[in-house]
Design an enzyme around this catalytic site. Structure first.
Site, PDB file in Angstrom:
ATOM      1  N   ILE A 547      30.520  10.432  33.841  1.00  0.00           N
ATOM      2  CA  ILE A 547      29.984  10.909  32.723  1.00  0.00           C
ATOM      3  C   ILE A 547      29.848  12.153  31.659  1.00  0.00           C
ATOM      4  O   ILE A 547      30.178  12.127  30.797  1.00  0.00           O
ATOM      5  CB  ILE A 547      28.195  11.036  33.011  1.00  0.00           C
ATOM      6  CG1 ILE A 547      27.657  10.696  33.652  1.00  0.00           C
ATOM      7  CG2 ILE A 547      27.664  12.407  31.895  1.00  0.00           C
ATOM      8  CD1 ILE A 547      26.081  10.641  34.427  1.00  0.00           C
ATOM      9  N   LYS A 579      36.765  20.258  43.925  1.00  0.00           N
ATOM     10  CA  LYS A 579      37.992  21.014  44.801  1.00  0.00           C
ATOM     11  C   LYS A 579      38.937  21.740  43.813  1.00  0.00           C
ATOM     12  O   LYS A 579      39.132  21.971  43.840  1.00  0.00           O
ATOM     13  CB  LYS A 579      38.733  19.684  45.477  1.00  0.00           C
ATOM     14  CG  LYS A 579      38.203  18.781  46.418  1.00  0.00           C
ATOM     15  CD  LYS A 579      38.652  18.674  47.604  1.00  0.00           C
ATOM     16  CE  LYS A 579      37.887  17.748  48.737  1.00  0.00           C
ATOM     17  NZ  LYS A 579      37.196  16.952  48.273  1.00  0.00           N
ATOM     18  N   THR A 627      27.401  16.582  37.350  1.00  0.00           N
ATOM     19  CA  THR A 627      27.708  16.250  38.607  1.00  0.00           C
ATOM     20  C   THR A 627      25.792  15.744  38.705  1.00  0.00           C
ATOM     21  O   THR A 627      25.329  15.998  37.824  1.00  0.00           O
ATOM     22  CB  THR A 627      28.003  17.570  39.973  1.00  0.00           C
ATOM     23  OG1 THR A 627      26.522  18.413  39.997  1.00  0.00           O
ATOM     24  CG2 THR A 627      29.405  18.000  39.262  1.00  0.00           C
ATOM     25  N   LYS A 651      19.704  16.038  37.979  1.00  0.00           N
ATOM     26  CA  LYS A 651      18.051  16.587  38.437  1.00  0.00           C
ATOM     27  C   LYS A 651      18.352  17.359  39.553  1.00  0.00           C
ATOM     28  O   LYS A 651      16.717  17.239  39.624  1.00  0.00           O
ATOM     29  CB  LYS A 651      17.691  14.659  38.903  1.00  0.00           C
ATOM     30  CG  LYS A 651      16.869  13.148  37.996  1.00  0.00           C
ATOM     31  CD  LYS A 651      17.159  12.270  38.264  1.00  0.00           C
ATOM     32  CE  LYS A 651      18.219  11.406  38.622  1.00  0.00           C
ATOM     33  NZ  LYS A 651      19.210  10.727  38.049  1.00  0.00           N
ATOM     34  N   GLU A 678      18.006  17.498  28.859  1.00  0.00           N
ATOM     35  CA  GLU A 678      17.300  16.374  28.634  1.00  0.00           C
ATOM     36  C   GLU A 678      18.084  15.162  29.316  1.00  0.00           C
ATOM     37  O   GLU A 678      17.227  13.950  29.637  1.00  0.00           O
ATOM     38  CB  GLU A 678      17.506  16.152  27.350  1.00  0.00           C
ATOM     39  CG  GLU A 678      17.051  15.035  26.173  1.00  0.00           C
ATOM     40  CD  GLU A 678      15.701  14.926  25.998  1.00  0.00           C
ATOM     41  OE1 GLU A 678      15.340  14.527  26.563  1.00  0.00           O
ATOM     42  OE2 GLU A 678      15.193  15.613  25.406  1.00  0.00           O
ATOM     43  N   VAL A 681      16.121  12.940  32.475  1.00  0.00           N
ATOM     44  CA  VAL A 681      15.364  11.173  32.231  1.00  0.00           C
ATOM     45  C   VAL A 681      15.042  10.869  30.706  1.00  0.00           C
ATOM     46  O   VAL A 681      15.453  11.401  30.524  1.00  0.00           O
ATOM     47  CB  VAL A 681      14.264  12.524  32.125  1.00  0.00           C
ATOM     48  CG1 VAL A 681      12.808  11.038  32.415  1.00  0.00           C
ATOM     49  CG2 VAL A 681      12.894  12.487  33.195  1.00  0.00           C
ATOM     50  N   GLU A 740      23.940   1.827  42.145  1.00  0.00           N
ATOM     51  CA  GLU A 740      24.572   2.561  43.161  1.00  0.00           C
ATOM     52  C   GLU A 740      25.402   1.667  43.724  1.00  0.00           C
ATOM     53  O   GLU A 740      24.957   0.567  44.543  1.00  0.00           O
ATOM     54  CB  GLU A 740      23.892   3.644  43.933  1.00  0.00           C
ATOM     55  CG  GLU A 740      22.516   4.309  43.219  1.00  0.00           C
ATOM     56  CD  GLU A 740      23.628   5.208  42.561  1.00  0.00           C
ATOM     57  OE1 GLU A 740      24.621   5.936  42.990  1.00  0.00           O
ATOM     58  OE2 GLU A 740      23.717   6.107  40.794  1.00  0.00           O
ATOM     59  N   ASP A 751      15.676   8.264  42.743  1.00  0.00           N
ATOM     60  CA  ASP A 751      15.607   8.170  42.014  1.00  0.00           C
ATOM     61  C   ASP A 751      14.335   8.592  40.675  1.00  0.00           C
ATOM     62  O   ASP A 751      13.690   9.529  40.114  1.00  0.00           O
ATOM     63  CB  ASP A 751      16.430   7.268  41.234  1.00  0.00           C
ATOM     64  CG  ASP A 751      17.432   8.261  40.119  1.00  0.00           C
ATOM     65  OD1 ASP A 751      17.595   8.875  39.791  1.00  0.00           O
ATOM     66  OD2 ASP A 751      16.848   6.857  38.903  1.00  0.00           O
ATOM     67  N   LYS A 755      13.112  11.813  39.387  1.00  0.00           N
ATOM     68  CA  LYS A 755      11.894  11.923  37.667  1.00  0.00           C
ATOM     69  C   LYS A 755      10.788  12.218  37.696  1.00  0.00           C
ATOM     70  O   LYS A 755      10.150  13.133  36.873  1.00  0.00           O
ATOM     71  CB  LYS A 755      13.066  10.704  36.698  1.00  0.00           C
ATOM     72  CG  LYS A 755      13.821  10.606  36.500  1.00  0.00           C
ATOM     73  CD  LYS A 755      14.814   9.031  36.248  1.00  0.00           C
ATOM     74  CE  LYS A 755      16.487   8.748  36.348  1.00  0.00           C
ATOM     75  NZ  LYS A 755      16.594   7.956  36.238  1.00  0.00           N
ATOM     76  N   GLY A 872      23.304   5.060  31.575  1.00  0.00           N
ATOM     77  CA  GLY A 872      24.859   4.365  31.904  1.00  0.00           C
ATOM     78  C   GLY A 872      25.259   5.794  31.054  1.00  0.00           C
ATOM     79  O   GLY A 872      24.747   6.632  30.622  1.00  0.00           O
TER      80      GLY A 872
END
Ligand code: ADP
Ligand code: ASP
Ligand code: MG
Length: 895
Positions: A547, A579, A627, A651, A678, A681, A740, A751, A755, A872
């Protein structure tokens, strides 16, 4: 905070000057001879046969400490006077030798330091004196070469050194030094430098005279002892006497800084006073122009050492230069403009080391076209290390003479007030003094008002220590609406609290007091608000995975357009992995950040990263946490307390510990530090934004239901659409990269539960994650198996169960959907496998789309539906991007 119909003290002084100069104003026309101008009586100047030639043929130069820091540099100024400057008559004021890499201590500093040492009985002043002697011997030898000129210089130097050593010795015996002796000693830097310069000019055959300004300039200290006022008449007379004695050489080399009192005592014009010497000389000679040569291209819109983007001003009025220097712009001594203003002499501030630069011109006329920031703000300056003294009490209301008593007490205590602010309620008077005068001021006031304190008329006299004055100055600010609002909101947005405000009634300046620790940030924020076309925002990208890196490439594509069209200048000031990190002052190059990371990354230190943001020259900074880790959220509150905004699709904070979440939200509400999420969710879908608007506009949420997981959306949109079993669909989803690495992470529903928690909290529910009831789609026996492969291998064993659920639903004309539910009426949240009729909006979903339905009091008959790709990297990064733009607009980017 104290706000008032305050007046910056500079203005009071300035008005006095203007009145005086009105009386004294005289035309500068051609060459005149002036003998003791009887200015106060308004008499016409006496023209006399003797004395000095005055007039615009005289050009005055002032060479600052850096211009005379070494023999080579003195040689340069001598050559300049000899060949480059074509003026008919010239007078050069020189400072003491300044700092240079080969000899970093300024001579004046060294002299003052020696006096301080001797007065404290520290014998090492002796070594400093030797070093000083050696420095001037070396400079003399290099400049003059061996011979009579050098011998004469060294002879005087030796004699001076003997005197100084004797005086310092006396201080070290008595453990004290009186001011007059200090002034005598500290002026030697100028004397030595001027002697050297004169000798070298003469060697080159110039008709050069040495002027010891103590023979000409007469001044008396102002009542607070902080500054001096000139006696023009006496100085004019002394200048004539000097010319009678020395003739009028073509070039006069004059000492800066030093002068005499009317009683004949040696004194100085106070620190940086050589600039003032130059304009006094310019005034006494009725000169045609004065140039102050230094090591900067001119007067900048702010101290260029602190504000990198400061711009060099081409033109300023005397008033603007006065106010800027009074409020701390070190480039000029505060009183520099006064003598020039009196005779309307233009003053240039120029860089001796960059003579191609035109410099800044200070003159009488205001030029509306000259470069300035928005709202006519010319510059910003700071006076560090001041304290605010507050006198408060109901007994002051309507009592005439209270202010007079307060400032009378300050005068008697020899405390200079820099800025005054009185709230119009008259309940309090606040004023700024030097930090070193703080306790003295409070003690003097407590003594003066002892009776009023006893009777309760005055409740409080106290100091707010460690403050800094910040002023915005500009002629064009007058009559402008919104300038103060812009100034103060820039400070507020940079998380700077104002302690007091004053605006002079001339409206040439707005002044406020901030904490010393906020001073740099405040100066930069205000400067960037008035001067920068684009709003700079510094970003630390925490987490440069999928991301994060997608965001960087989106930013790279959009950066130019954002700058040019939207006037937002995003700079990446840090990039971290779990790291490592890289930090940048001006912004990481987005074309090669990966290579930069590989080559230059250091070990991750989140405190150092936060300090880097908080201390950045860019006043508004934000952490973009890309992250999924618990670590950055643990720091959000600390970062926000440093004024750093937070944007994240992570989240963990919003669905984590409720107390921590509330602390962060409280911090957000009580400061102007923003926290946008934003992306948590529905990725880039406007879910949080919409919900917040529903709630804040007074609507009541009755129920939120939705498919919040792209993975589970895909699985249930597919399952039943063909012949494949549930396990086959899950395997296909994994292979297509929708899940995942371990599909159980999606199928367990956690997950979605996160939300649900996030949305529930937005609706005002105090819900913890573990209070959300979750229907896990991972069969009980498979929850504990070690690997994803093992889970997938055994999943077909449970296909029958899912198949029968699907068939039951289909028989009833329904479909299966895995949904999150927020139920504010029953204050519950859940994750469920539910059935929906075939014509329900949830039934027609395709691919990995998310869908959310909001049922509220207003959206009652038909729910509000948001639908679209909700997972995505591209859309999640886009969600962050949109939060950043929201932040920019909150911080004042044009809409
Ligand atoms: P000099 O020794 O030549 O008198 P100073 O050190 O007194 O020089 O003044 C020049 C310095 O003032 C510059 O080097 C710059 O760092 C500092 N300065 C502070 N504010 C300003 C400003 N607004 N414009 C230009 N210079 C400034
Ligand atoms: N040498 C003096 C000082 O350092 C005066 C000056 O440089 O302007 O304050
Ligand atoms: Mg100076």
């Amino acid at each position: 905070m104290s706000i008032g119909r305050g007046i910056a003290r500079s203005e009071l002084q300035q008005r006095k000057v203007e009145i005086g100069s009105g009386l004294l104003a005289m035309r500068r026309a051609g060459t005149v001879r002036v003998r003791a101008v009887a200015a106060r009586s308004g008499a016409v100047p006496v023209v006399n046969a003797t004395g000095c030639d005055r007039g615009p043929q005289w050009k005055v130069h002032k060479f600052g400490g850096t211009c005379v820091a070494t023999a080579d540099r003195i040689e340069d100024i001598v050559q300049f006077l000899h060949t480059e400057d074509t003026a008919e008559k010239k007078l050069a004021v020189v400072s003491a030798m300044g700092s240079h890499p080969t000899s970093p201590t300024k001579v004046t500093d060294l002299l003052l330091n020696m006096i301080a040492k001797a007065s404290k009985k520290d014998p090492s002043f002796d070594e400093d004196l030797d070093a000083l002697k050696e420095k001037h011997e070396k400079a003399g030898t290099a400049l003059l070469g061996k011979g009579a000129d050098l011998d004469a210089f060294l002879g005087e130097l030796d004699a001076d050194m003997d005197n100084l050593r004797a005086m310092l010795k006396t201080f070290s015996i008595t453990g004290m030094c009186v001011d007059a002796y200090e002034d005598y000693i500290v002026g030697h830097g100028e004397l030595w430098c001027a002697r050297l310069t004169t000798a070298r000019c003469r060697q080159l055959g110039m008709n050069a005279g040495f002027m010891d300004a103590r023979e000409v300039i007469v001044v008396s200290p102002t009542s607070d002892g902080q500054s001096v006022d000139i006696h023009y008449d006496a100085s004019d007379a002394k200048l004539d006497a000097w010319c009678d004695q020395h003739g009028t050489p073509d070039v006069i080399i004059c000492t800066g800084f030093i002068a005499r009192t009317p009683e004949g005592m040696v004194t100085t014009l106070k620190r940086n006073g050589s600039d003032y010497s130059a304009t006094i000389m310019g005034a006494l000679f009725r000169s045609g122009g004065i140039t102050i040569w230094s090591d900067v291209d001119g007067i900048y819109s702010a101290d260029p050492r602190v504000v990198k983007d400061a711009v060099c001003l081409e033109k300023l009025t005397y008033n603007e230069a006065w106010e800027l220097s009074y409020f701390g712009a070190q480039v000029l001594h505060p009183k520099t403009t006064i003598p020039a203003m009196k005779f309307n002499i233009p003053v240039s501030s120029r860089n001796f080391f960059n003579r191609a630069a035109p410099g800044s011109v200070i003159c009488r006329d205001y030029d509306a076209d000259a470069l300035s920031g928005e709202f006519g703000v010319k510059g910003l300056a700071t006076i560090p290390n001041v304290a605010l003294i507050n006198v408060e009490g109901a007994g002051m209301i309507g009592v005439p003479g209270t202010a007079a008593s307060i400032f009378g007490a300050m005068r008697d205590a020899n405390v200079n007030t820099i800025m005054i602010s009185q709230a119009s309620s008259e309940h309090s008077v606040s004023f700024a003094v030097k930090q070193s005068d703080s306790s003295k001021a409070v003690a003097a006031l407590r003594r003066r008002f002892a009776e009023a304190i006893r009777s309760g008329g005055i409740q409080n006299i106290e100091a707010v220590d460690d403050c800094c004055i910040l002023s915005a100055v500009g002629h064009g600010m007058a009559n402008q609406r919104g300038v103060a609002a812009m100034f103060f909101s820039a400070l507020a947005k940079a998380n700077v609290n104002m302690v007091a405000i004053a605006q002079g009634s001339s409206e040439y300046n707005i002044t406020c007091l901030v904490r010393q620790q906020d001073a740099t940030r405040a100066l930069r924020a205000a400067h960037s608000r008035f001067y920068q076309k684009s709003l700079p925002i510094g970003i630390a990208l925490v987490g440069s995975g999928l991301i994060g890196s997608t965001f960087l490439s989106q930013l790279k594509d959009q950066w130019r357009k954002l700058c040019d069209e939207y006037h937002v200048d995003f700079r990446i000031l840090a990039i971290t992995t779990s790291k490592k990190m890289i930090l940048s002052d001006d912004g990481v190059d987005l074309d090669n950040w990966r290579a930069n990371m590989e080559a230059n990354a250091v070990d991750l230190d989140t405190d150092a990263m936060a300090d880097h943001l908080a201390n950045s020259s860019i006043p508004n900074t934000v952490v973009l946490d890309c992250t999924a880790s618990d670590d950055p959220p643990a720091e959000y509150l600390n970062w926000m307390k440093k004024g750093v905004h937070i944007i994240t699709p992570n989240k963990k904070l919003n669905s984590g510990d409720l107390t921590r979440y509330k602390d962060v939200k409280k911090q957000q509400r009580s400061s102007l530090t923003h926290f946008f999420y934003e992306g948590t969710v529905g990725a880039g879908l406007p879910v949080i934004f919409t919900l917040q608007h529903i709630v804040s506009s007074g609507d009541k949420v009755k129920r939120i239901e939705g498919i919040f997981s792209g993975t589970l959306s895909y699985i249930f949109n597919t399952f039943g659409s063909d012949d494949r079993t549930f396990s086959e669909v899950v395997i296909a989803a994994k292979e297509a990269g929708y899940t995942e690495p371990d599909p159980r992470d999606d199928l367990a529903g956690m997950d979605v539960a996160r939300k649900v928690t996030i949305l529930a909290r937005e609706c005002g529910m105090d819900l913890e994650l573990d209070q959300v009831s979750v229907k896990s789609l991972v069969p009980e026996p498979l929850q504990g198996v070690d690997s994803a492969d093992e889970y997938l291998r055994r999943l077909p064993e449970f296909d029958a169960e899912m198949q029968s659920l699907l068939e039951d639903a289909e028989k009833a004309g329904e479909c299966l959907r895995f949904v999150g539910v927020v139920d504010p009426i029953n204050r519950k949240g859940s994750v469920e496998l539910r059935r929906y009729p075939r014509d329900h909006p949830f039934a027609s979903l395709s691919g990995s789309d998310n869908i959310l339905s909001f049922e509220t009091e207003r959206y009652n008959i038909q729910p509000l539906i948001i639908r679209g790709p909700g997972a995505g990297a591209e859309v999640t990064a886009a969600g962050c991007f949109s939060d950043l733009l929201k932040l920019a607009s909150y911080l004042g980017a044009p809409s």
